[in-house]
Motif scaffolding. Structure first.
Motif, short mmCIF file in Angstrom:
data_model
loop_
_atom_site.label_atom_id
_atom_site.label_comp_id
_atom_site.label_asym_id
_atom_site.label_seq_id
_atom_site.Cartn_x
_atom_site.Cartn_y
_atom_site.Cartn_z
N GLU A 152 1.15 11.28 -22.89
CA GLU A 152 2.06 10.35 -22.54
C GLU A 152 2.78 10.99 -21.24
OE1 GLU A 152 5.24 8.93 -25.24
OE2 GLU A 152 6.50 8.69 -23.47
N ARG A 153 2.85 9.97 -20.01
CA ARG A 153 3.52 10.32 -18.80
C ARG A 153 4.82 10.15 -18.81
NH1 ARG A 153 1.37 13.69 -14.97
NH2 ARG A 153 1.42 12.30 -12.98
N GLY A 154 5.25 9.01 -19.62
CA GLY A 154 6.79 8.72 -19.27
C GLY A 154 7.12 7.28 -19.62
N ILE A 155 8.29 6.82 -19.84
CA ILE A 155 8.77 5.55 -19.72
C ILE A 155 9.44 5.18 -18.55
CG2 ILE A 155 10.23 3.80 -20.75
CD1 ILE A 155 9.55 5.54 -23.63
N GLY A 156 9.02 4.02 -17.85
CA GLY A 156 9.93 3.89 -16.51
C GLY A 156 9.51 2.40 -15.96
N MET A 157 9.86 2.26 -14.68
CA MET A 157 9.58 0.84 -14.32
C MET A 157 8.20 0.80 -13.23
SD MET A 157 12.03 -0.83 -15.23
CE MET A 157 11.90 -2.26 -14.28
N ALA A 158 7.36 -0.01 -13.85
CA ALA A 158 5.98 0.01 -12.90
C ALA A 158 6.14 -1.25 -12.19
CB ALA A 158 4.84 -0.29 -14.02
N LYS A 159 5.88 -0.74 -10.95
CA LYS A 159 5.96 -1.51 -9.66
C LYS A 159 4.72 -1.91 -8.76
CE LYS A 159 10.68 -0.22 -8.94
NZ LYS A 159 11.68 0.20 -8.12
N LEU A 160 4.65 -2.98 -8.38
CA LEU A 160 3.50 -3.32 -7.41
C LEU A 160 4.38 -3.67 -6.04
CD1 LEU A 160 1.07 -5.75 -9.38
CD2 LEU A 160 0.77 -3.13 -8.84
N LEU A 161 3.97 -2.76 -4.99
CA LEU A 161 4.88 -2.70 -3.83
C LEU A 161 3.86 -2.93 -2.71
CD1 LEU A 161 7.06 0.47 -4.72
CD2 LEU A 161 7.67 -2.01 -4.82
N GLN A 162 4.47 -4.18 -1.75
CA GLN A 162 3.64 -4.66 -0.68
C GLN A 162 4.43 -3.94 0.58
OE1 GLN A 162 3.10 -8.70 0.26
NE2 GLN A 162 1.27 -8.25 1.11
N HIS A 163 4.01 -3.22 1.37
CA HIS A 163 4.52 -2.56 2.76
C HIS A 163 4.82 -3.82 3.62
CE1 HIS A 163 4.98 -0.33 6.31
NE2 HIS A 163 5.27 0.59 5.49
N LYS A 164 6.19 -3.77 4.05
CA LYS A 164 6.27 -4.77 5.00
C LYS A 164 5.61 -4.98 6.31
CE LYS A 164 11.14 -4.89 3.22
NZ LYS A 164 12.54 -4.47 3.45
N GLU A 165 5.05 -3.87 6.81
CA GLU A 165 4.17 -3.82 8.03
C GLU A 165 2.70 -3.96 7.97
OE1 GLU A 165 5.03 -0.71 10.44
OE2 GLU A 165 7.43 -1.31 10.56
N ASN A 166 2.11 -3.23 7.10
CA ASN A 166 0.60 -3.05 6.92
C ASN A 166 0.27 -3.99 5.73
OD1 ASN A 166 0.82 -1.53 4.53
ND2 ASN A 166 0.71 0.23 5.54
N LYS A 167 1.08 -4.48 5.00
CA LYS A 167 0.75 -5.38 3.89
C LYS A 167 0.13 -4.68 2.63
CE LYS A 167 3.29 -8.40 6.28
NZ LYS A 167 4.68 -9.13 5.52
N LYS A 168 -0.25 -3.69 2.64
CA LYS A 168 -0.90 -3.05 1.73
C LYS A 168 -0.29 -2.86 0.44
CE LYS A 168 -4.18 -0.46 4.75
NZ LYS A 168 -4.55 0.95 5.17
N VAL A 169 -0.80 -3.07 -0.79
CA VAL A 169 -0.06 -3.12 -2.08
C VAL A 169 -0.51 -1.84 -2.90
CG1 VAL A 169 0.20 -4.28 -4.03
CG2 VAL A 169 0.02 -5.66 -1.91
N ARG A 170 0.44 -1.21 -3.36
CA ARG A 170 0.08 0.00 -4.13
C ARG A 170 0.92 -0.30 -5.42
NH1 ARG A 170 4.51 4.97 -3.03
NH2 ARG A 170 6.43 3.63 -2.44
N MET A 171 0.51 0.73 -6.52
CA MET A 171 1.28 0.72 -7.80
C MET A 171 1.89 1.82 -8.03
SD MET A 171 1.05 2.04 -10.93
CE MET A 171 1.62 1.40 -12.76
N LEU A 172 3.24 1.76 -8.17
CA LEU A 172 4.06 2.89 -8.56
C LEU A 172 4.67 3.00 -9.77
CD1 LEU A 172 5.48 5.52 -7.02
CD2 LEU A 172 7.38 3.51 -6.38
N MET A 173 4.67 3.98 -10.47
CA MET A 173 5.54 4.08 -11.58
C MET A 173 6.51 5.45 -11.67
SD MET A 173 6.08 5.28 -14.95
CE MET A 173 6.14 4.94 -16.83
N ARG A 174 7.70 5.51 -11.83
CA ARG A 174 8.71 6.46 -11.82
C ARG A 174 9.31 6.50 -13.39
NH1 ARG A 174 10.47 8.34 -6.94
NH2 ARG A 174 10.02 7.04 -5.22
#
Length: 209
Positions: free
Chosen positions: A78-100
């Motif tokens: 287990e890495r942890g419990i938290g918010m998983a997000k798909l974030l798109q950069h406002k300028e280059n428009k690339k999408v990443r997956m982030l979980m904190r």
């Protein structure tokens, strides 16, 4: 028997009504407050902290539990419990997956959503997705296999849809050649860990039985 008892430690006996209204006017008032002002020795200025998310738009957000497959021990950790997000950069428009991780906000997963990434159900569950990615959550690039478990089937399906949309967006931005190479690398990494993951899932079923 008629004498008044002396107070402890020789302190003068308090007169009835002393310090109250109608008492000794020369004594300090019972409710008198200290008017002294204490200033801090060091003045600290408020500093704004940047997470990088300020420059991104959130395409998906959901509370989940994240696991990472440990090849050394051949088990999910287990890495942890938290918010998983798909974030798109406002300028280059690339999408990443982030979980904190909640409370600590420590990054547990951070990678670009590469075209061709395979999302597979873990052990036949309709609430958990497994995939491999070149992750950067520890400060260096490393191929990881993640398992993201959701609270409901609906949330898991919503993530699946948005993840595929993110792959399409990045495929157009990265170009066909890069997308094809990334797909081949992703499939190779997934196949490499598939046997170990499948074995782990079977063993988990035996333990639950």
């Amino acid at each position: 028997f008629g004498a008044t008892a002396a107070p402890a430690f020789g302190a003068p006996a308090k007169k009835e009504g002393e310090g109250e209204e109608g008492g000794d006017d020369d004594g300090p008032a019972a409710e008198e407050e200290c008017q002294a002002e204490f200033k801090p020795v060091v003045q600290l200025e408020e500093v704004e902290t940047s997470t990088g998310e300020e420059e991104e738009d959130c395409l998906f957000e959901c509370k989940t539990k994240l696991y990472r497959f440990d090849q050394d021990s051949s088990e999910w950790k287990e890495r942890g419990i938290g918010m998983a997000k798909l974030l798109q950069h406002k300028e280059n428009k690339k999408v990443r997956m982030l979980m904190r991780q909640e409370k600590t906000l420590k990054i547990r997963a951070n990678h670009l959503v590469m075209p061709g990434t395979k999302l597979e159900a873990h052990a036949g569950s309709d609430k958990a997705w497994v995939w491999s990615a070149v992750d950067f959550s520890e400060g260096e690039q490393k191929i990881e296999m993640f398992c993201l478990r959701f609270g409901s089937t609906e949330k898991a399906q919503a993530f699946d849809g948005k993840f595929k949309e993110a792959m399409d967006i990045n495929a157009k931005l990265l170009g066909e050649s890069v997308a094809t190479a990334s797909k081949a690398e992703g499939e190779a990494a997934a196949d490499e860990l598939a046997a170990a993951v499948e074995k782990t899932a079977v063993e988990d079923k035996k333990e639950d039985a």
